[in-house]
Design an enzyme around this catalytic site. Structure first.
Site, PDB file in Angstrom:
ATOM      1  N   CYS A  34       0.842  -1.202   0.000  1.00  0.00           N
ATOM      2  CA  CYS A  34       0.000   0.000   0.000  1.00  0.00           C
ATOM      3  C   CYS A  34       0.878   1.254   0.000  1.00  0.00           C
ATOM      4  CB  CYS A  34      -0.968  -0.035   1.183  1.00  0.00           C
ATOM      5  SG  CYS A  34      -2.360   1.081   0.960  1.00  0.00           S
ATOM      6  N   HIS A  67      -3.138  -5.492   1.063  1.00  0.00           N
ATOM      7  CA  HIS A  67      -2.479  -5.631   2.365  1.00  0.00           C
ATOM      8  C   HIS A  67      -2.373  -7.093   2.778  1.00  0.00           C
ATOM      9  CE1 HIS A  67      -2.457  -1.414   3.842  1.00  0.00           C
ATOM     10  NE2 HIS A  67      -3.528  -1.263   3.089  1.00  0.00           N
ATOM     11  N   GLU A  82      -0.624  -8.312   5.030  1.00  0.00           N
ATOM     12  CA  GLU A  82      -0.509  -8.405   6.498  1.00  0.00           C
ATOM     13  C   GLU A  82      -1.876  -8.367   7.171  1.00  0.00           C
ATOM     14  OE1 GLU A  82      -0.213  -5.687   4.825  1.00  0.00           O
ATOM     15  OE2 GLU A  82      -0.878  -3.961   6.008  1.00  0.00           O
TER      16      GLU A  82
END
Ligand SMILES: Nc1ncnc2c1ncn2[C@@H]1O[C@H](COP(=O)(O)OP(=O)(O)O)[C@@H](O)[C@H]1O
Ligand SMILES: [Mg+2]
Lengths: 747, 91, 220, 91
Positions: free
Chosen positions: C86, C194, C196
């Site tokens: 991002c 994302h 994560e």
């Protein structure tokens, strides 16, 4: 907006009036000072005694509320409420309005609303972990509605996304009653350690006062305060009425404050919100029982030539005031420098009990602090008694079929109505998953958002609710209902409801009918809180939401917070599977008065239509029902749970179908007329999806608890069916539900 | 016809972007930068021959959409590619 | 594997990245402040998402000029694995480690949603563990994710297998549906989604796990 | 000394904001608008007396930070409040 007063720094009767102070109030000031106030002092009294800071119309009524409970660490009176969620963890939360600024400048108004409420929370030592927003706009056909909606949503996202706090839920209503007074209520929930909560009492004499954050400009010094001729020539045009938010600085401020709070340098801390430096310094001093001396030349300033008056009344954003332990100054300075934030020692606590301001070598203000609070006006405004409302009886004239329509059309009308249709266009612009702990959010269309406590196996459930349709008809029942709905929404997840915050949006309290709505709504909220042992720990009052004598529909918005102790045992609206049974809990009488059906199908929203009593909330049944649902969720007896609200059983089932991707068949099996059974809005009810094994035990245990329970249908297939009433394609209906708002915004 | 609209924050309105840019430049070693403000320009192509009418139209566009007059000022420049630029700025 | 997460003012996915790395690599990453001038000895660097410097001027622009980036660029050129998610992707393009630029989303709105992606190249050090999946769902949350590069650059990216992820229903107007790319040597990855946020079945699914596992395998 | 930097997207780079502005204006009844592009301006205050040096510095600032030359062009205007404006634009 007030008229702009003539330029003068003399305190004349006109200037006093322009500051919103009555002659009587002015006399009290002179009496307490033993002399006439100067312009700076007058400005300070004026903002401290304004409705916003002194709660002069509402104070005596707010006092009645239940504010204590076994999990309450801090109730109303501080920046936000604090509750205990076990294991040394505390949740700190509050809701606040930013209505007027959002109408003037939707992006910045909404953004600074979000920024302000987050500061209220992190100033107490809590890292913000979730934001919610409760929005009310005018009629979709009103020329301003679309722009306002777009700007407000963009602003909320712009601020919250940047700061990195997930926006996990909210509510959105449309009604012509908000055409000229939209409501933007923002709620923030933060997480702290129960023994590391920070308060605003500036205890102790001789302690340094620090200013941190952004520097001070001439933002938001309001109309009445244009009274000083000390302004330099161009200061008038340099005085923006709208504050611009700076989420980047807010994020730095959060991190810097968290870092400083981890040391033991802070005695007291307070954000600078409304009335900026004035209210923050006075509140801190008042609570600490001390005086305060401020050296205004040291205040970090964005503009040149700022007067004491301007500095004290500025509402520049992203600023905090704190009192440090002597000797710890350097710790603070280093931390704020590291984060590239302004930091300045601007004063000291004293034993004088006075607020003393120095500027350019002169004392420009010297007033005793106690009277600012003790003598603040506390009005007992007259209010009128409620009207008697008729109860809408069921009868064939309410039947869709005798009205020349059919059930499919009715369902489609409800599902695509502005209040019900999907708000995806809104919440997709909010970062809902940052921080990595969002378990359920707006996207499920469910009842309460679920946010895990970082690094643990527990979570908080959070919701905001209010049904202005009910409050407008009967403020007492409507106030009760708003609290009860949050209780239900939390219960659906299996969370133990702990406490609420409120944001009371009303019209002009000087009008008896509005004041009546206000008083009764509070009484209703209070009745529900007491019956449910569900205290109010923080809140906000927003009055004067009216234009040309036309008040908004009364809107006491409630934010509820609950605790899920074990994340192996919770529920959402999503989990229904083909073959599950649909069980309806709670008493069904087919109440149509003030329902969504009555408003949209029977035409009861017309200006000249009669007003019928809204569904009453039976608080004893409410309590029993909520407790039972939570027990079932914790015993892993339900696949999905949803409360019944707008649109009754039909819409609850459809929302559950949208969330699970399975259709259903509802079977009418009682004496009520079909439309009343499907669309009635009797309160205190839940729809549960349960498997074969659980069906009978759930129903029989409910009977022993005196909770009405019956099987009303089954989950499965790709159609939405109520036998003898409607039969619609799940996919098409879902598409219509999704399309209304994007189509409206793109048109 | 072409119109160039310069939109900037009103004096006194906080400009967080400008402030951050100024700080970064000075961190990067450009010590002479004491302040920065950020604004935007919108360049419109207009299918019209009448510069006077163009200005009236663009003025309306600014009020109704392009500028947020609560916090922003704007200036309009009309450029008639055939003639020269027509000065006279409006705020 | 020792990893590092770079922290800029107003990074806001730094903690999320650290949590994911700790969970998957079994070792807490080092958090490295942007003012540092050199990286500690690490095997993998993550530039997290967020709004470094408020995304003021252009997203990622100011962060790309912070002191730590100089050392990251130097070490990336010698093969240190670096991933930017991002805002991290935006920073990597602004810093010149990856080509192209990320512009405002075509719809001019911030978009947060679970996003279906196609893994275009499974032969990178960031994707090799995605054995029998070609399609994954990873959350996106951005305003400036509209990838742009000139034709020549695009041709190069395509022909050398440097387009790593593509959107299945392009949410932001990215050219060629590009969601993630890597550098020529293959050790620097930038992607808008994302990963994560997709390492926990309770919160965002688990489709991001294999990305971190890939790096773990690759440097072993 | 003052510097005004005009930053715009390079020709050929799609400008979603410009396009949306053009579309909205024409929806609002301004039919004459055929195209719109959005750019930005950064106004710097510089604590220096030397206009030539200022231009060199600002040129560096643009290259190093203010513009992204992958997608943007820029023009620099130096305004010496004491002297007049110094023309000569750079791209
Ligand atoms: N302004 C908003 N911001 C975020 N989420 C919203 C907003 N408005 C509505 N929602 C979401 O849409 C869903 C439906 O809202 P609502 O009809 O009020 O739910 P309920 O009646 O179950 O309380 C909820 O999940 C809610 O969080
Ligand atoms: Mg609701």
């Amino acid at each position: 907006m007030k008229k702009m007063p003539k330029k003068t720094s003399k305190v004349t009767p006109e200037v006093v009036k322009e500051h919103g102070l009555s002659e009587q109030e002015y006399e009290i000031i002179c009496d307490r000072l033993g002399r006439k106030p100067n312009i700076t002092e007058l400005g300070i009294f004026s903002v401290m005694w304004s409705e916003h800071c002194s709660y002069k119309s509402s104070r005596r009524h707010l006092k009645k509320m239940l504010t204590t409970g076994k999990r309450v660490i801090q109730g109303p009176g501080e920046n936000a409420g604090v509750i205990d969620i076990d294991d040394g963890d505390a949740i700190i939360f509050k809701m606040e309005s930013h209505n007027h600024p959002s109408y003037i400048e939707p992006y910045q108004g909404a953004a600074t609303g979000v920024g302000g409420i987050m500061r209220d929370v992190f100033t107490m030592g809590a890292r913000p972990i979730a934001n919610l927003n409760a929005l009310r706009f005018g009629d979709p056909s009103h020329p301003k509605t679309k722009t306002l909606l777009a700007g407000v949503v963009h602003g909320i996202g712009g601020y919250g996304n940047c700061v990195g706090v997930p926006t996990v839920g909210g509510e959105t209503n449309f009604h012509r009653g908000y055409n000229d007074n939209i409501l933007v209520n923002a709620m923030c929930v933060g997480l702290a350690k129960a023994d590391k909560v920070f308060y605003s009492a500036a205890k102790g004499v001789g302690n340094p006062i620090f200013y941190v954050g952004s520097n001070t400009g001439r933002d938001g010094i309001h109309g009445a305060t244009m009274a000083s001729a000390e302004f330099d020539d161009d200061s008038e045009e340099k005085r923006p009425t709208v504050q611009v938010g700076d989420p980047f600085t807010e994020k730095l401020l959060i991190e810097a404050c968290m870092e400083l709070m981890a040391t033991d340098a802070i005695i007291a801390i307070q954000d600078m919100g409304a009335a900026g430096l004035t209210s923050s310094s006075i509140e801190m001093a008042d609570k600490g029982g001390v005086g305060v001396k401020l050296l205004l030349d040291k205040v970090p300033q964005r503009e040149t030539g700022m007067t004491p008056y301007e500095m004290m009344l500025s509402e520049s954003q992203e600023r905090m005031l704190m009192v440090l332990k002597p000797g710890k100054e350097q710790i603070a300075i280093d931390i704020f420098n590291k984060w590239d934030l302004d930091v300045a020692e601007i004063g000291i606590t004293t034993d004088t009990g006075h607020l003393v301001l120095h500027h350019k070598g002169k004392t420009v203000c010297d007033i005793p602090i106690a009277p600012l609070g003790d003598d603040a006006p506390n009005l007992d405004r007259p209010y009128s008694a409620p009207k008697n409302l008729d109860i809408l009886e069921n009868g064939s004239m309410h039947d869709p079929l005798t009205r020349g329509t059919d059930y499919n059309t009715v369902v489609t009308t409800l599902i695509t109505s502005p209040d019900i249709a999907s708000k995806r266009w809104i919440w997709e612009q909010y970062d809902r998953s940052v921080m990595g702990d969002t378990i359920d959010n707006s996207s499920s269309g469910g009842d309460a958002a679920i946010v895990r406590i970082h690094g643990t196996n527990k979570a908080v459930a959070i919701t905001t609710d209010c049904t202005p349709r009910y409050v407008a008809a009967d403020a007492f029942e409507g106030g009760k209902q708003a609290v009860a709905e949050t209780w239900r929404n939390l219960s659906c997840t299996g969370a133990e409801p702990i406490a609420i915050t409120d944001c009371l949006n009303f019209g002009n309290p000087e009008r008896k009918d509005v004041m009546g709505q206000f008083v009764r709504a509070i009484e209703g909220i209070n009745a529900a809180c007491r019956a449910l042992k569900y205290p109010v720990v923080s809140g906000n009052v927003s009055l004067y939401n009216e234009t040309n004598g036309q008040a908004i529909p009364p809107t006491p918005c409630i934010g509820g917070v609950g605790l899920i102790k074990d994340l192996n045992r919770f529920s959402t609206i999503k989990g229904a599977r083909a073959g599950d049974h649909l069980v309806l809990l709670g008493k069904t009488d087919g109440w149509l008065g003030s329902s969504l059906y009555a408003h949209l199908v029977l035409g009861h929203d017309r200006v000249d239509a009669p007003v019928y009593a809204p569904p009453p909330v039976d608080l004893t049944a409410e309590k029993a029902g909520g407790e039972y649902v939570r027990r079932l969720v914790r015993d892993r007896r339900v696949q999905a749970a949803h409360d019944l609200s707008d649109g009754g059983l039909a819409l609850a089932a459809i929302e559950m179908a949208f969330a699970s991707g399975f259709g259903f068949t509802l079977k009418h099996a009682c004496d009520l007329p079909l439309y009343a059974w499907l669309f009635g809005e009797d309160q205190g009810r839940y729809l549960l999806a349960v498997d074969d094994n659980s069906l009978n035990p759930i129903i029989s245990t409910a009977r022993t608890l005196n909770i009405p329970a019956q099987k009303v249908g089954v989950i499965g297939g790709d159609r939405l069916v109520a036998t003898g009433a409607f039969d619609l394609s799940l996919q098409d209906t879902h598409m219509q539900y999704e399309n209304w708002l994007p189509a409206y915004m793109d048109a | 016809m072409k119109a160039i609209i310069h939109i900037g924050l009103k004096p006194g309105v906080l400009d967080p972007q400008g402030r951050t840019i100024a700080r970064s430049l000075s961190h990067m070693g450009f010590g002479s930068v004491t302040n920065a403000r950020q604004g935007k320009t919108i360049e419109l192509e207009l299918d019209t021959q009448d510069a006077g009418q163009a200005r009236i139209d663009v003025e309306k566009m600014c009020k109704q959409l392009l500028a947020n007059v609560v916090i922003e000022d704007y200036q309009i420049e009309i450029i008639d590619e055939k003639a020269e630029e027509i000065p006279e700025n409006t705020t | 594997m020792q990893s590092a997460v770079i922290v800029f003012p107003a990074s806001n996915c730094d903690r999320d990245a650290a949590t994911a790395l700790a969970k998957i690599t079994g070792r807490k990453p080092l958090m490295v402040w942007h003012q540092e001038t050199s990286l500690p000895p690490v095997d993998f660097v993550v530039i997290p998402g967020g709004f470094s410097y408020g995304d003021y001027l252009r997203s990622g622009a100011i962060a790309a000029r912070s002191p730590i980036l100089k050392d990251i660029i130097k070490k990336a050129e010698t093969g240190l694995p670096v991933a930017g998610f991002c805002n991290g992707f935006q920073i990597l393009t602004e810093a010149g480690l990856l080509p192209g630029a990320l512009m405002r989303n075509k719809g001019l709105r911030f978009i947060c949603r679970p996003q279906r992606l196609k893994i275009v190249n499974k032969d990178t050090m960031f994707t090799r563990a995605y054995k029998d999946t070609n399609e994954i769902t990873i959350p996106i949350a951005h305003f400036d994710g509209n990838y742009f590069a000139d034709r020549e650059t695009l041709n190069k990216l395509r022909s050398s297998g440097r387009i790593v992820f593509k959107y299945l229903d392009n949410p932001n107007g990215s050219v060629n549906d590009i969601a993630g790319i890597c550098n020529k040597a293959g050790n620097v990855l930038g992607m808008m989604p994302h990963p994560e946020r997709a390492v926990d079945p309770l919160t965002g699914g688990t489709d991001g796990i294999c990305l971190f596992k890939s790096v773990l395998e690759a440097i072993r």
